[in-house]
Scaffold this motif. Structure first.
Motif, mmCIF file in Angstrom:
data_model
loop_
_atom_site.group_PDB
_atom_site.id
_atom_site.type_symbol
_atom_site.label_atom_id
_atom_site.label_comp_id
_atom_site.label_asym_id
_atom_site.label_seq_id
_atom_site.Cartn_x
_atom_site.Cartn_y
_atom_site.Cartn_z
ATOM 1 N N ARG A 9 2.279 28.343 5.708
ATOM 2 C CA ARG A 9 1.620 27.457 4.734
ATOM 3 C C ARG A 9 1.720 26.004 5.184
ATOM 4 N NH1 ARG A 9 4.285 28.872 -0.716
ATOM 5 N NH2 ARG A 9 4.055 26.624 -0.880
ATOM 6 N N ASP A 12 -0.722 25.621 8.028
ATOM 7 C CA ASP A 12 -2.100 25.540 7.509
ATOM 8 C C ASP A 12 -2.380 24.163 6.907
ATOM 9 O OD1 ASP A 12 -2.479 28.148 8.314
ATOM 10 O OD2 ASP A 12 -2.190 29.000 6.298
ATOM 11 N N LYS A 13 -1.437 23.647 6.138
ATOM 12 C CA LYS A 13 -1.600 22.336 5.527
ATOM 13 C C LYS A 13 -1.655 21.243 6.586
ATOM 14 C CE LYS A 13 0.404 23.372 1.012
ATOM 15 N NZ LYS A 13 1.464 23.045 0.043
ATOM 16 N N LEU A 16 -5.076 21.318 8.126
ATOM 17 C CA LEU A 16 -6.020 20.737 7.173
ATOM 18 C C LEU A 16 -5.884 19.216 7.151
ATOM 19 C CD1 LEU A 16 -8.152 21.203 4.980
ATOM 20 C CD2 LEU A 16 -6.276 21.402 3.337
ATOM 21 N N LEU A 17 -4.662 18.746 7.166
ATOM 22 C CA LEU A 17 -4.408 17.311 7.164
ATOM 23 C C LEU A 17 -4.935 16.664 8.437
ATOM 24 C CD1 LEU A 17 -3.092 15.010 5.595
ATOM 25 C CD2 LEU A 17 -0.953 15.543 6.750
#
Length: 103
Positions: A9, A12-13, A16-17
């Motif tokens: 997670r 993934d973040k 995305l960031l």
């Protein structure tokens, strides 16, 4: 397992960031280019305005001299002062040019 999911997670973040960062950087570059274009346009417009104001002033002066001196005394005196100041400005500019040529 929970630790792997937690790490996934976070990963993934992070992706995305990073993707959002790239988008913001691209937008920033685009906005800077647009700003520069607008500043260039503004500079050209300001030069045009200054040129047109100068032409208007010269046209008014030329119109006043072409039609003779103004009829009333106050306008006549104002016209004379304006013409005297303009001539003095030209003389000062000529003197500066001569000084630069002599140095």
């Amino acid at each position: 397992m929970a630790l792997e999911q937690y790490i996934q997670r976070i990963d993934d973040k992070l992706h995305l960031l990073l993707k959002k960062l790239q988008q913001v950087q691209a937008e920033n570059v685009l906005l800077k280019e647009q700003l520069q274009e607008q500043e260039d346009i503004l500079a050209v417009q300001q030069e045009t305005i200054a040129s047109l104001e100068n032409k208007l002033h010269l046209t008014k002066m030329a119109g006043a001299t072409g039609q003779g001196l103004p009829a009333d005394a106050a306008a006549d005196e104002e016209f004379r002062k304006e013409m005297r100041n303009k001539i003095n400005d030209y003389i000062k500019e000529i003197d500066r040019c001569i000084a630069l040529l002599n140095s």
